[in-house]
Structures are given as structure tokens and as C-alpha cells.
Design a protein around this motif. Sequence first.
Motif, mmCIF file in Angstrom:
data_model
loop_
_atom_site.group_PDB
_atom_site.id
_atom_site.type_symbol
_atom_site.label_atom_id
_atom_site.label_comp_id
_atom_site.label_asym_id
_atom_site.label_seq_id
_atom_site.Cartn_x
_atom_site.Cartn_y
_atom_site.Cartn_z
ATOM 1 N N GLY A 1 0.820 -1.209 0.000
ATOM 2 C CA GLY A 1 0.000 0.000 0.000
ATOM 3 C C GLY A 1 0.857 1.263 0.000
ATOM 4 N N GLU A 2 1.930 1.257 0.815
ATOM 5 C CA GLU A 2 2.831 2.418 0.826
ATOM 6 C C GLU A 2 3.502 2.606 -0.525
ATOM 7 O OE1 GLU A 2 5.548 1.816 3.982
ATOM 8 O OE2 GLU A 2 4.067 2.107 5.589
ATOM 9 N N ARG A 3 3.843 1.478 -1.168
ATOM 10 C CA ARG A 3 4.486 1.580 -2.489
ATOM 11 C C ARG A 3 3.526 2.201 -3.492
ATOM 12 N NH1 ARG A 3 4.308 -0.870 -7.059
ATOM 13 N NH2 ARG A 3 2.860 -2.479 -6.286
ATOM 14 N N LEU A 4 2.243 1.781 -3.477
ATOM 15 C CA LEU A 4 1.241 2.350 -4.385
ATOM 16 C C LEU A 4 1.040 3.844 -4.112
ATOM 17 C CD1 LEU A 4 -1.422 -0.527 -4.429
ATOM 18 C CD2 LEU A 4 0.056 0.179 -6.331
ATOM 19 N N ARG A 5 1.028 4.177 -2.827
ATOM 20 C CA ARG A 5 0.849 5.593 -2.472
ATOM 21 C C ARG A 5 2.016 6.445 -3.008
ATOM 22 N NH1 ARG A 5 1.936 6.947 3.538
ATOM 23 N NH2 ARG A 5 3.993 6.540 2.634
ATOM 24 N N ASP A 6 3.240 5.974 -2.766
ATOM 25 C CA ASP A 6 4.421 6.734 -3.232
ATOM 26 C C ASP A 6 4.455 6.808 -4.752
ATOM 27 O OD1 ASP A 6 5.087 7.032 -0.605
ATOM 28 O OD2 ASP A 6 6.556 5.376 -0.595
ATOM 29 N N SER A 7 4.123 5.678 -5.406
ATOM 30 C CA SER A 7 4.129 5.665 -6.867
ATOM 31 C C SER A 7 3.091 6.622 -7.430
ATOM 32 C CB SER A 7 3.874 4.242 -7.377
ATOM 33 O OG SER A 7 3.760 4.226 -8.806
ATOM 34 N N GLY A 8 1.883 6.649 -6.814
ATOM 35 C CA GLY A 8 0.847 7.562 -7.287
ATOM 36 C C GLY A 8 1.234 9.011 -7.090
ATOM 37 N N THR A 9 1.844 9.304 -5.921
ATOM 38 C CA THR A 9 2.275 10.692 -5.664
ATOM 39 C C THR A 9 3.334 11.131 -6.677
ATOM 40 O OG1 THR A 9 1.814 10.392 -3.305
ATOM 41 C CG2 THR A 9 3.237 12.235 -3.939
ATOM 42 N N ARG A 10 4.332 10.261 -6.936
ATOM 43 C CA ARG A 10 5.380 10.603 -7.896
ATOM 44 C C ARG A 10 4.813 10.790 -9.298
ATOM 45 N NH1 ARG A 10 8.342 6.920 -6.603
ATOM 46 N NH2 ARG A 10 7.758 5.321 -8.120
#
Length: 302
Positions: free
Chosen positions: A237-246
Motif C-alpha cells: 500500500g505504501e508503495r502504491l501511495r508513493d508511486s501515485g504521488t510521484r
Amino acid sequence: MFLSLLATLVVLGQTPTTSEAPLTVLIAPPEAAGVPSHIVSFAQEHVYEQLKTQGLQVVRASELSQRLPPAQRKTVLGCNRLEAACRITLGEAAQADVVMIAELVQFLSGYRVGLKAYATRDGEQLSEHYVPGVREDQLLDALTQASDKVVPPVRRALRPSLEPIVEAPVQPTTTTPLQPVPVKPEVTASRSGAPGWAWLPAAGGAVLLGAGTLFFMQASNDYKTLQARQFTDPTEGERLRDSGTRAQWLSRGSFAVGAVGVVTTGLIYMLSGKNEGSPSQVRPTASVGNGGGMVGVAGTLP
């Protein structure tokens, strides 16, 4: 009448020789310690020939040796030529105006060739010239060069009236016509047709807009996945969040820069024309913030 003519001849015969007679030069024994004797003899003979060709009366050391009595021969020719008294003795014995001494010194880089001239009247030096780094096959050329450099100062010192007078050629005076000064036309700023590379910003902007669309879609997909909680553990979930923000930030930046490129091309074509006037000070601007981006122009439109 005969007696008067005879008396005149006697008086003329007793007239002392004028000082304007050709210079007499004695070629004294050289300073050439350690140099082979055949090279020394060859060098002395070459100096003799060079001085003769310059109109000097030359006496060799061997000729002076034959003139001297045996008792004086060793005393005169064997004296120390570094002393002025010796040079005076040599010049007076040869009845010469000048004593010329050649110098040959051998180094690893070659010979140092020199020629020195001294006045018989006081034994003082009149002229000298040295040529360093001379190979054995260049000795004659070096001695010729030294002779050409040494003789003129000797002539000027002892026979100034015999020096040739060189008159400078008279340069004809020419009048240079005045050239008209061209008047430069006044240059005014004007706008012309759009340059051939005006399409480049739009092309780059289109590419960046396409990339921004891709980043926007990726950010949207990551957001939907997070909203549907389609992940197995908190790390994903954290990876998806960071990827979406970037992806969201890259999308905003691409949209902003791409829009600037498109606007720039539009302004170039809009501001290009044939009307005279000062160039318009217009420039595109863009900014990106947390809530989105902004594209615009700043300046004065025509």
C-alpha cells in the motif's frame, strides 16, 4: 728648373705615409687548446683568405716568424696574448695596425668559434664576435660570419674615411587621395517572418503533454487501487501511495512544460510579421503548485 723639379721629388719622397693606407692585420697564433692541429691550420688559412677578400693587408704568424731573428722569435710569438703588452709587441713586430686572434673551443655541443681584433697602438680590443654550437663541417661558415662582423667596427675605429658612405634612397612622396567615409544606414528593429525552428517548442511540448497524460493515468490507477484496497499488505500500500504521488507530480510538471512549449510556438507565429517597430517584449510563463499548474504570458502584446 731641373734643380727645382729634383727638390720637389725629394720632398715628396720624404712625405710620411698617410694614415689612410689600407689596414694591415696580423693573424696571431690562435687560442685552440685541445683542438687537432689540422683543424687549427685550416681555420687560420680561411681567416687569412677572408680578410684578404675584404681589402686588408694580412700577415700570417708564420711569415712574422721568418722575419724575426731566432733570438726574438720565441719571445715575441710565445708571449701571453691575454696581456695588452704582448699584443702591442706582436703588432709592432709585424708592422701591423691590428692583431687578429681566432678562438676555437670544443664542447660536447660543438665548437665555439670566435674572432677578436686588437689595436697595435694600445693593445685594447676593437671588436669581437662568437658563434656557439658549431659542428666541424660548419667551421668555415662560422669563421666567415665572425670575419664579416669584426672587420667593419675595426675600419670605423682606425680608418673612418675609408668606410663606404651608404646613402639612403630617396623615397618618392605620394599623395594618398582621401577616401570617402561610407555612411552606415540607421538600423531599426523590425519583426520578420517566423524562423524555421519555431515548430520545435510545439513538438517538444506535444511530447511532454503525452508523457503527462501517461503519468496522470498511472496516478489515477494507483489511486483507484488504493481506494478499492486491492493490496495484500501495508508495504504494498505504501508503495502504491508513493508511486501515485510521484506520477502525479511528474504529470503536473509535464503538462506545465509542454503547455509552455505550445504557447511559445504560438507566440512566435503570432508576433512574427513585416510591420516596422520595436520588438515586443512578450514571454511565456508557467508555475506548478500543490493544487495544479498555470500557463500564461507576460509582457505587452502588439
